[in-house]
Design a protein around this motif. Structure first.
Motif, short mmCIF file in Angstrom:
data_model
loop_
_atom_site.label_atom_id
_atom_site.label_comp_id
_atom_site.label_asym_id
_atom_site.label_seq_id
_atom_site.Cartn_x
_atom_site.Cartn_y
_atom_site.Cartn_z
N UNK A 12 0.35 -1.03 0.11
CA UNK A 12 -0.44 -0.03 0.08
C UNK A 12 0.73 1.37 -0.10
N UNK A 13 1.08 0.85 0.50
CA UNK A 13 2.38 2.24 -0.37
C UNK A 13 0.87 2.48 -0.05
N UNK A 86 3.38 -10.65 -3.76
CA UNK A 86 4.75 -11.57 -4.16
C UNK A 86 4.95 -10.22 -5.23
N UNK A 87 5.92 -9.54 -5.71
CA UNK A 87 6.30 -8.29 -6.49
C UNK A 87 7.99 -8.10 -6.54
N UNK A 88 8.12 -7.23 -7.01
CA UNK A 88 9.54 -7.19 -7.18
C UNK A 88 10.19 -6.56 -6.42
N UNK A 89 11.79 -6.40 -6.54
CA UNK A 89 12.08 -4.78 -5.47
C UNK A 89 13.12 -4.12 -5.97
N UNK A 103 2.67 -6.60 -8.88
CA UNK A 103 2.13 -6.90 -9.97
C UNK A 103 1.35 -5.33 -11.32
N UNK A 104 1.23 -4.73 -10.50
CA UNK A 104 -0.07 -4.14 -11.19
C UNK A 104 1.21 -2.60 -11.74
N UNK A 105 2.45 -2.50 -11.51
CA UNK A 105 3.53 -1.84 -11.39
C UNK A 105 3.93 -0.36 -10.23
#
Length: 144
Positions: A12-13, A86-89, A103-105
């Motif tokens: 969430x940020x 899950x995501x990227x960092x 996942x939605x960038x």
């Protein structure tokens, strides 16, 4: 509540250490030092409406609650040992900021307040919604 806070915290940020162990987050935090399993210890949430504190809550987490930060730039969060997100960092600002990308960038930035050679990590995030501001501090310990 734990799930909601982690979702907010992830997408969430305190810890005291000896002087030798404490490092400047910009000098110590690299991709290599950040990869691995980070057990979530606490998430401290403070919500303000203007200058008035409206929520003050600290949630403690257990053994099955952690982030797996991998060298390939991916991250997975677990709650009770079950995949939560899950995501990227990526690291930015000379290792002083950790950015998670869902996942939605959508990017969620965290200030790295503390990262020690002894395996402590403290992240800070501020979230604004209307007149309210949430200040979230998450503490982690690197799995041995």
């Amino acid at each position: 509540m734990k799930n909601t806070l982690l979702l907010l915290c992830l997408f969430a940020s305190s810890l005291s250490s000896c002087k030798k162990d404490k490092e400047d987050s910009g000098g110590y935090t690299t991709n290599a030092t950040l990869t691995g399993r980070w057990n979530i210890i606490t998430v401290d949430t403070r919500v303000y409406d203007g200058d008035r504190l409206t929520v003050s809550q600290t949630d403690n987490f257990g053994e099955g609650d952690y982030w797996d930060i991998r060298a390939d730039g991916t991250i997975t969060s677990y709650l009770d040992r079950v995949v939560n997100k899950t995501g990227k960092w990526q690291l930015q600002n000379n290792g002083k900021k950790l950015v998670l990308i869902d996942k939605d960038n959508i990017e969620t930035p965290y200030e790295i307040q503390l990262h020690t050679a002894g395996g402590s990590l403290r992240l800070y995030q501020e979230v604004k919604v209307g007149s309210q501001v949430g200040r979230i501090t998450s503490s982690f310990e690197k799995a041995k």
